[in-house]
Design a protein around this motif. Structure first.
Motif, short mmCIF file in Angstrom:
data_model
loop_
_atom_site.label_atom_id
_atom_site.label_comp_id
_atom_site.label_asym_id
_atom_site.label_seq_id
_atom_site.Cartn_x
_atom_site.Cartn_y
_atom_site.Cartn_z
N VAL A 99 38.61 121.83 1.95
CA VAL A 99 37.33 121.12 2.03
C VAL A 99 37.53 119.72 2.62
CG1 VAL A 99 35.44 120.12 0.69
CG2 VAL A 99 36.21 122.45 0.22
N ILE A 100 38.61 119.05 2.23
CA ILE A 100 38.92 117.74 2.81
C ILE A 100 39.30 117.90 4.28
CG2 ILE A 100 40.45 115.74 2.70
CD1 ILE A 100 38.43 116.00 0.37
N GLN A 101 40.06 118.94 4.60
CA GLN A 101 40.47 119.22 5.98
C GLN A 101 39.27 119.46 6.87
OE1 GLN A 101 43.16 118.96 7.67
NE2 GLN A 101 43.67 120.73 8.91
N HIS A 102 38.21 120.03 6.33
CA HIS A 102 37.02 120.36 7.12
C HIS A 102 35.96 119.25 7.09
CE1 HIS A 102 38.20 124.81 6.32
NE2 HIS A 102 38.82 124.33 7.36
N ALA A 103 36.29 118.12 6.47
CA ALA A 103 35.34 117.01 6.36
C ALA A 103 35.39 116.12 7.60
CB ALA A 103 35.64 116.19 5.11
N ASP A 104 34.52 115.11 7.66
CA ASP A 104 34.54 114.14 8.75
C ASP A 104 35.78 113.27 8.61
OD1 ASP A 104 33.61 111.40 7.28
OD2 ASP A 104 32.60 113.15 6.42
N VAL A 105 36.12 112.57 9.68
CA VAL A 105 37.39 111.84 9.72
C VAL A 105 37.44 110.71 8.69
CG1 VAL A 105 36.66 110.21 11.52
CG2 VAL A 105 39.11 110.77 11.26
N ASP A 106 36.31 110.07 8.40
CA ASP A 106 36.32 108.99 7.41
C ASP A 106 36.67 109.53 6.02
OD1 ASP A 106 35.68 107.03 9.25
OD2 ASP A 106 33.52 107.21 8.93
N THR A 107 36.12 110.70 5.70
CA THR A 107 36.43 111.33 4.42
C THR A 107 37.89 111.77 4.39
OG1 THR A 107 34.15 112.09 4.16
CG2 THR A 107 35.83 113.21 2.84
N GLN A 108 38.37 112.32 5.49
CA GLN A 108 39.77 112.73 5.57
C GLN A 108 40.71 111.55 5.31
OE1 GLN A 108 39.88 114.43 9.51
NE2 GLN A 108 39.60 116.51 8.76
N LYS A 109 40.43 110.42 5.94
CA LYS A 109 41.28 109.24 5.78
C LYS A 109 41.19 108.69 4.35
CE LYS A 109 41.02 106.18 9.11
NZ LYS A 109 40.39 105.29 10.13
N LYS A 110 40.01 108.74 3.78
CA LYS A 110 39.82 108.24 2.42
C LYS A 110 40.65 109.03 1.40
CE LYS A 110 36.28 107.36 -1.08
NZ LYS A 110 34.81 107.38 -1.39
N TYR A 111 40.68 110.36 1.60
CA TYR A 111 41.35 111.22 0.63
C TYR A 111 42.77 111.60 1.03
CZ TYR A 111 37.05 111.41 -1.98
OH TYR A 111 35.96 111.05 -2.73
N LEU A 112 43.24 111.08 2.15
CA LEU A 112 44.62 111.33 2.57
C LEU A 112 45.63 110.90 1.50
CD1 LEU A 112 46.63 112.22 4.78
CD2 LEU A 112 46.49 109.88 5.71
N PRO A 113 45.49 109.72 0.88
CA PRO A 113 46.44 109.34 -0.18
C PRO A 113 46.43 110.29 -1.37
CG PRO A 113 45.21 107.42 0.58
CD PRO A 113 44.53 108.62 1.17
N ILE A 114 45.27 110.88 -1.67
CA ILE A 114 45.19 111.83 -2.79
C ILE A 114 45.93 113.11 -2.43
CG2 ILE A 114 43.59 113.27 -4.12
CD1 ILE A 114 41.61 110.99 -4.04
N ILE A 115 45.82 113.55 -1.17
CA ILE A 115 46.57 114.72 -0.73
C ILE A 115 48.07 114.42 -0.75
CG2 ILE A 115 46.96 116.34 1.17
CD1 ILE A 115 44.23 116.68 -0.07
N GLU A 116 48.44 113.21 -0.34
CA GLU A 116 49.86 112.82 -0.37
C GLU A 116 50.40 112.85 -1.80
OE1 GLU A 116 50.19 109.81 3.48
OE2 GLU A 116 49.44 109.03 1.58
N SER A 117 49.61 112.32 -2.73
CA SER A 117 50.01 112.33 -4.14
C SER A 117 50.10 113.75 -4.68
CB SER A 117 49.00 111.52 -4.96
OG SER A 117 49.32 111.54 -6.33
N ALA A 118 49.17 114.60 -4.26
CA ALA A 118 49.17 116.00 -4.71
C ALA A 118 50.43 116.73 -4.22
CB ALA A 118 47.92 116.72 -4.22
#
Length: 213
Positions: A99-118
């Motif tokens: 769902v994050i992968q399919h989001a707009d780029v601003d959302t992707q960048k915002k949640y990138l650290p959460i994916i990194e932590s995961a």
């Protein structure tokens, strides 16, 4: 004292029961999101394989996908407000990433650290992070690192590997994050043949197509 202990035990029971019910609801929500995210994309792939990308059916399905992605995005963002959920199965963890992968780029960048932590905490795959980084890089006008993103020319039906930062080292970089080599990946996912020679040969045409989108 015994009465106090009983009260504490009862309170803890209801707290655990509430947390369990919440986790069950999150799991159910993610299972439902998975079906809507992947189901509509499978339909699009089938139409693409049938050469129907220029049909009204395909275009309507693209619109429906964007609407559904927006709905799913809101649900997943709400789930992530309290951090990445615990006790999810592989598919449910993957659903959050998709769902994050399919989001707009601003959302992707915002949640990138959460994916990194995961990834660090073993809740999602390092390969997922690689795919997300590729998509963000391209959307910001850069080049991808892992060669995961492919451009489809609807007019000719030809696929192009989007610009790569270091094509000569792409396979070794992919191996570091658990991705198969380019030859295997492209053949399995897109029925494409991979070679550096062909990549460089296609690059000028790809750049021309991307400049017109």
């Amino acid at each position: 004292m015994k009465r106090l202990s009983s009260v504490i035990l009862v309170s803890l029971f209801f707290i655990f029961q509430s947390v369990f019910a919440q986790n069950q609801q999150i799991s159910a929500d993610l299972d439902a999101i998975w079906k809507t995210d992947q189901g509509i994309r499978m339909e699009l792939i089938q139409l693409q394989q049938q050469g129907k990308t220029n049909t009204s059916e395909f275009k309507e399905l693209i619109g429906a996908m964007k609407t559904q992605d927006s709905i799913n995005q809101k649900k997943v963002i709400e789930i992530l407000q309290n951090g990445w959920p615990e006790n999810l199965n592989l598919q449910q963890n993957q659903t959050i990433f998709l769902v994050i992968q399919h989001a707009d780029v601003d959302t992707q960048k915002k949640y990138l650290p959460i994916i990194e932590s995961a990834v660090i905490n073993g809740k999602t795959l390092a390969s997922n992070l690689a795919l997300l980084k590729d998509r963000i890089a391209l959307r910001e006008g850069g080049k991808q690192i892992y060669g995961s993103q492919v451009w489809y020319d609807a007019k000719t039906g030809k696929n192009y590997v989007q610009p790569i930062e270091n094509p000569e080292k792409v396979d070794s970089l992919r191996a570091e994050v658990g991705l198969p080599d380019m030859k295997t990946y492209l053949q399995q996912a897109f029925q494409m043949n991979w070679s550096l020679e062909q990549y460089y040969k296609d690059l000028p045409k790809l750049k021309e197509l991307l400049s017109k989108k």
